[in-house]
Design a protein around this motif. Structure first.
Motif, PDB file in Angstrom:
ATOM      1  N   THR A 179      86.340  32.860  23.277  1.00 44.92           N
ATOM      2  CA  THR A 179      86.356  33.897  24.302  1.00 44.92           C
ATOM      3  C   THR A 179      85.515  35.083  23.862  1.00 44.92           C
ATOM      4  OG1 THR A 179      88.338  35.005  23.431  1.00 44.92           O
ATOM      5  CG2 THR A 179      88.679  33.204  25.005  1.00 44.92           C
ATOM      6  N   TYR A 180      85.178  35.935  24.809  1.00 38.86           N
ATOM      7  CA  TYR A 180      84.397  37.126  24.490  1.00 38.86           C
ATOM      8  C   TYR A 180      84.769  38.258  25.449  1.00 38.86           C
ATOM      9  CZ  TYR A 180      81.476  35.384  28.362  1.00 38.86           C
ATOM     10  OH  TYR A 180      81.038  34.918  29.583  1.00 38.86           O
ATOM     11  N   ARG A 216      87.479  37.427   9.928  1.00 37.08           N
ATOM     12  CA  ARG A 216      86.635  38.254  10.791  1.00 37.08           C
ATOM     13  C   ARG A 216      85.263  38.452  10.162  1.00 37.08           C
ATOM     14  NH1 ARG A 216      87.978  44.518  12.451  1.00 37.08           N
ATOM     15  NH2 ARG A 216      86.059  45.003  13.614  1.00 37.08           N
ATOM     16  N   HIS A 217      84.238  38.225  10.947  1.00 39.97           N
ATOM     17  CA  HIS A 217      82.855  38.511  10.571  1.00 39.97           C
ATOM     18  C   HIS A 217      82.391  39.696  11.420  1.00 39.97           C
ATOM     19  CE1 HIS A 217      82.791  34.692   8.410  1.00 39.97           C
ATOM     20  NE2 HIS A 217      83.369  34.164   9.471  1.00 39.97           N
ATOM     21  N   TYR A 218      82.007  40.767  10.753  1.00 40.10           N
ATOM     22  CA  TYR A 218      81.744  42.033  11.439  1.00 40.10           C
ATOM     23  C   TYR A 218      80.310  42.490  11.216  1.00 40.10           C
ATOM     24  CZ  TYR A 218      81.586  47.097  12.103  1.00 40.10           C
ATOM     25  OH  TYR A 218      81.216  48.353  12.484  1.00 40.10           O
ATOM     26  N   SER A 219      79.683  43.006  12.295  1.00 39.03           N
ATOM     27  CA  SER A 219      78.469  43.807  12.176  1.00 39.03           C
ATOM     28  C   SER A 219      78.605  44.956  13.160  1.00 39.03           C
ATOM     29  CB  SER A 219      77.215  42.970  12.498  1.00 39.03           C
ATOM     30  OG  SER A 219      77.121  42.732  13.896  1.00 39.03           O
ATOM     31  N   ASP A 223      81.512  41.393  16.646  1.00 40.12           N
ATOM     32  CA  ASP A 223      82.586  40.805  15.866  1.00 40.12           C
ATOM     33  C   ASP A 223      82.700  39.332  16.213  1.00 40.12           C
ATOM     34  OD1 ASP A 223      84.150  42.732  14.248  1.00 40.12           O
ATOM     35  OD2 ASP A 223      84.382  43.788  16.151  1.00 40.12           O
ATOM     36  N   VAL A 224      82.934  38.506  15.225  1.00 36.56           N
ATOM     37  CA  VAL A 224      83.351  37.127  15.459  1.00 36.56           C
ATOM     38  C   VAL A 224      84.627  36.911  14.652  1.00 36.56           C
ATOM     39  CG1 VAL A 224      82.818  34.683  15.231  1.00 36.56           C
ATOM     40  CG2 VAL A 224      81.011  36.289  15.908  1.00 36.56           C
ATOM     41  N   VAL A 225      85.708  36.641  15.349  1.00 37.04           N
ATOM     42  CA  VAL A 225      87.016  36.485  14.710  1.00 37.04           C
ATOM     43  C   VAL A 225      87.474  35.054  14.933  1.00 37.04           C
ATOM     44  CG1 VAL A 225      89.359  37.372  14.516  1.00 37.04           C
ATOM     45  CG2 VAL A 225      87.503  38.893  15.264  1.00 37.04           C
ATOM     46  N   VAL A 226      87.739  34.352  13.833  1.00 39.34           N
ATOM     47  CA  VAL A 226      88.117  32.943  13.895  1.00 39.34           C
ATOM     48  C   VAL A 226      89.587  32.805  13.516  1.00 39.34           C
ATOM     49  CG1 VAL A 226      87.635  30.617  13.041  1.00 39.34           C
ATOM     50  CG2 VAL A 226      85.765  32.291  13.248  1.00 39.34           C
ATOM     51  N   ARG A 233      94.237  23.620  15.283  1.00 39.16           N
ATOM     52  CA  ARG A 233      93.275  24.011  16.325  1.00 39.16           C
ATOM     53  C   ARG A 233      92.592  25.321  15.922  1.00 39.16           C
ATOM     54  NH1 ARG A 233      96.010  25.054  21.566  1.00 39.16           N
ATOM     55  NH2 ARG A 233      97.625  25.887  20.188  1.00 39.16           N
ATOM     56  N   ILE A 234      91.394  25.517  16.429  1.00 38.25           N
ATOM     57  CA  ILE A 234      90.619  26.710  16.100  1.00 38.25           C
ATOM     58  C   ILE A 234      90.249  27.438  17.387  1.00 38.25           C
ATOM     59  CG2 ILE A 234      88.436  27.573  15.160  1.00 38.25           C
ATOM     60  CD1 ILE A 234      88.579  25.305  13.106  1.00 38.25           C
ATOM     61  N   GLY A 235      90.462  28.756  17.374  1.00 31.83           N
ATOM     62  CA  GLY A 235      90.058  29.604  18.491  1.00 31.83           C
ATOM     63  C   GLY A 235      89.254  30.777  17.978  1.00 31.83           C
ATOM     64  N   THR A 236      88.247  31.170  18.723  1.00 33.60           N
ATOM     65  CA  THR A 236      87.399  32.281  18.288  1.00 33.60           C
ATOM     66  C   THR A 236      87.287  33.353  19.361  1.00 33.60           C
ATOM     67  OG1 THR A 236      85.285  31.436  19.116  1.00 33.60           O
ATOM     68  CG2 THR A 236      86.001  30.664  16.952  1.00 33.60           C
ATOM     69  N   PHE A 237      87.138  34.578  18.910  1.00 33.60           N
ATOM     70  CA  PHE A 237      86.869  35.713  19.792  1.00 33.60           C
ATOM     71  C   PHE A 237      85.586  36.389  19.348  1.00 33.60           C
ATOM     72  CE2 PHE A 237      87.092  40.413  19.951  1.00 33.60           C
ATOM     73  CZ  PHE A 237      86.806  40.548  21.304  1.00 33.60           C
ATOM     74  N   ARG A 238      84.682  36.631  20.299  1.00 32.06           N
ATOM     75  CA  ARG A 238      83.449  37.374  20.025  1.00 32.06           C
ATOM     76  C   ARG A 238      83.552  38.723  20.713  1.00 32.06           C
ATOM     77  NH1 ARG A 238      77.852  36.774  18.648  1.00 32.06           N
ATOM     78  NH2 ARG A 238      78.326  34.649  17.989  1.00 32.06           N
ATOM     79  N   GLY A 239      83.468  39.794  19.915  1.00 30.10           N
ATOM     80  CA  GLY A 239      83.489  41.156  20.438  1.00 30.10           C
ATOM     81  C   GLY A 239      82.075  41.687  20.574  1.00 30.10           C
ATOM     82  N   LEU A 240      81.746  42.215  21.749  1.00 26.42           N
ATOM     83  CA  LEU A 240      80.378  42.606  22.081  1.00 26.42           C
ATOM     84  C   LEU A 240      80.231  44.119  22.099  1.00 26.42           C
ATOM     85  CD1 LEU A 240      80.039  40.168  25.116  1.00 26.42           C
ATOM     86  CD2 LEU A 240      79.351  39.734  22.738  1.00 26.42           C
ATOM     87  N   ARG A 241      79.253  44.626  21.353  1.00 26.76           N
ATOM     88  CA  ARG A 241      78.967  46.056  21.335  1.00 26.76           C
ATOM     89  C   ARG A 241      77.485  46.358  21.532  1.00 26.76           C
ATOM     90  NH1 ARG A 241      83.113  45.625  17.599  1.00 26.76           N
ATOM     91  NH2 ARG A 241      81.671  45.232  15.864  1.00 26.76           N
ATOM     92  N   ALA A 242      76.701  45.390  21.963  1.00 28.24           N
ATOM     93  CA  ALA A 242      75.272  45.595  22.211  1.00 28.24           C
ATOM     94  C   ALA A 242      74.819  44.610  23.282  1.00 28.24           C
ATOM     95  CB  ALA A 242      74.462  45.382  20.932  1.00 28.24           C
ATOM     96  N   GLY A 243      73.781  44.996  24.002  1.00 29.91           N
ATOM     97  CA  GLY A 243      73.253  44.114  25.034  1.00 29.91           C
ATOM     98  C   GLY A 243      74.205  43.997  26.211  1.00 29.91           C
ATOM     99  N   LYS A 244      74.008  42.981  27.009  1.00 33.47           N
ATOM    100  CA  LYS A 244      74.852  42.719  28.167  1.00 33.47           C
ATOM    101  C   LYS A 244      76.264  42.368  27.709  1.00 33.47           C
ATOM    102  CE  LYS A 244      76.184  41.289  32.312  1.00 33.47           C
ATOM    103  NZ  LYS A 244      76.642  42.265  33.302  1.00 33.47           N
TER     104      LYS A 244
END
Length: 324
Positions: A179-180, A216-219, A223-226, A233-244
């Motif tokens: 998800t994002y 968590r992988h952060y820049s 963010d990419v949180v696994v 089971r594996i679920g991931t979240f992508r946090g967006l702070r740039a671009g669209k």
């Protein structure tokens, strides 16, 4: 000195809800307060809202998150257009309403505010972020359980049609999800509580409880949180702070790969809130909400440790509670 009423406010006054259907709002420092009032108090509000209307609001409110503080005067004026009376204390609000929407944008205030509502025995919905700490959320749910007062908290993203289809079992077993959402940071709150909560809530909505550990992988921009669940089971979240930026994701299920979205507005959640007020049965369990907060806390801890895995069990222990 009296104020002349707008036609909309006059109509709202002419159609006051009967006792039992009166909503009070705490916090006019978020656009949600206005959007929710517009929906409940609309002249053509449908039967799905069960006759609930917003009748009173207490405006405060964050004291030091500047963008929130600046919204209060304008939103106070705006909400009055819908026939809502603005009061000067939560005590005054609680005397005149039957149920409460806790909308204060600042999660640090939610424990103090929620405890007043719970003491008054009013069913309560708490908007995001539920709190600014896991321990505060645990305290709210403990007080609510002791007082036998129904309480729930959720992001509106949980109630997107595609997410609800997955929850209903339409696509069979869920094997994983990505998800994002936007993940704007606010210095007064743990990183993902402020806005990343939307994408994290979407993730848990389709995956369910049972996350065991988080990395968590952060820049600065991303963010990419696994998360790894107890059943592998594996679920991931992508946090967006740039671009669209947007809200959505993909769910990998037994009978298909499901696109999660689009987000089409608040009404699906408001219908669930009205149903919750009617029945006292929350659509999200306290255990799941607490696990969502623990997931976000674990992500913060993983960031501090340079991306090392952090277990939710550790986070719950630190907050003074065992994982349920």
């Amino acid at each position: 000195m009296g104020l002349s009423l707008s036609p909309l406010a006059a109509l709202a006054q002419d159609s006051k809800p009967r006792k039992g259907k009166r909503i009070g709002i705490i916090g006019l420092d978020t656009s949600h307060s206005i959007a929710f009032t517009k929906a409940f108090n609309a002249p053509d509000a449908g039967p799905e809202f069960s006759g609930y209307r917003v009748v009173a609001a207490y405006p405060h409110g964050s004291k030091d998150i500047q963008e929130s503080v600046e919204r209060i005067p304008g939103y106070t004026q705006e909400v009055q257009k819908y026939g809502v009376r603005v009061v000067d204390s939560i005590k005054r609000l609680l005397a005149d309403v039957d149920v409460v929407l806790l909308e204060t944008n600042d999660g640090r205030l939610h424990l103090e505010q929620a405890l007043q509502v719970i003491k008054a025995k009013k069913p309560l919905f708490i908007d995001k972020p539920m709190t600014a700490s896991l321990s505060d959320a645990i305290a709210i749910f403990a007080a609510a359980e002791k007082a036998n007062v129904p309480v729930f908290s959720s992001s509106s993203l949980r109630f997107m049609a595609s997410v609800q289809e997955v929850i209903s079992g339409k696509y069979g077993k869920v094997y994983g999800a990505d998800t994002y959402s936007p993940a704007t940071l606010e210095r007064t709150h743990p990183d993902l509580y402020w806005y990343g909560i939307h994408g994290v809530e979407t993730l848990f909505s389709v995956m369910g409880k049972g996350c065991k550990q988080v990395v968590r992988h952060y820049s600065d921009d991303t963010d990419v949180v696994v998360g790894t669940w107890e059943d592998k089971r594996i679920g991931t979240f992508r946090g967006l702070r740039a671009g669209k930026t947007d809200f959505g994701g993909s769910c990998f299920a037994e009978k298909g790969i499901v696109s999660l979205g689009p987000f089409t507005g608040y009404n699906p959640m408001l219908v669930e809130i009205a149903q919750f007020f009617e029945t006292g049965k929350p659509p999200v369990s306290p255990a799941e909400t607490l696990e969502i907060l623990a997931f976000m806390d674990a992500a913060d801890e993983s960031k501090k440790r340079g991306g090392s895995p952090v277990t939710l069990e550790e986070i719950f222990k630190k907050a003074g509670a065992g994982k349920s």
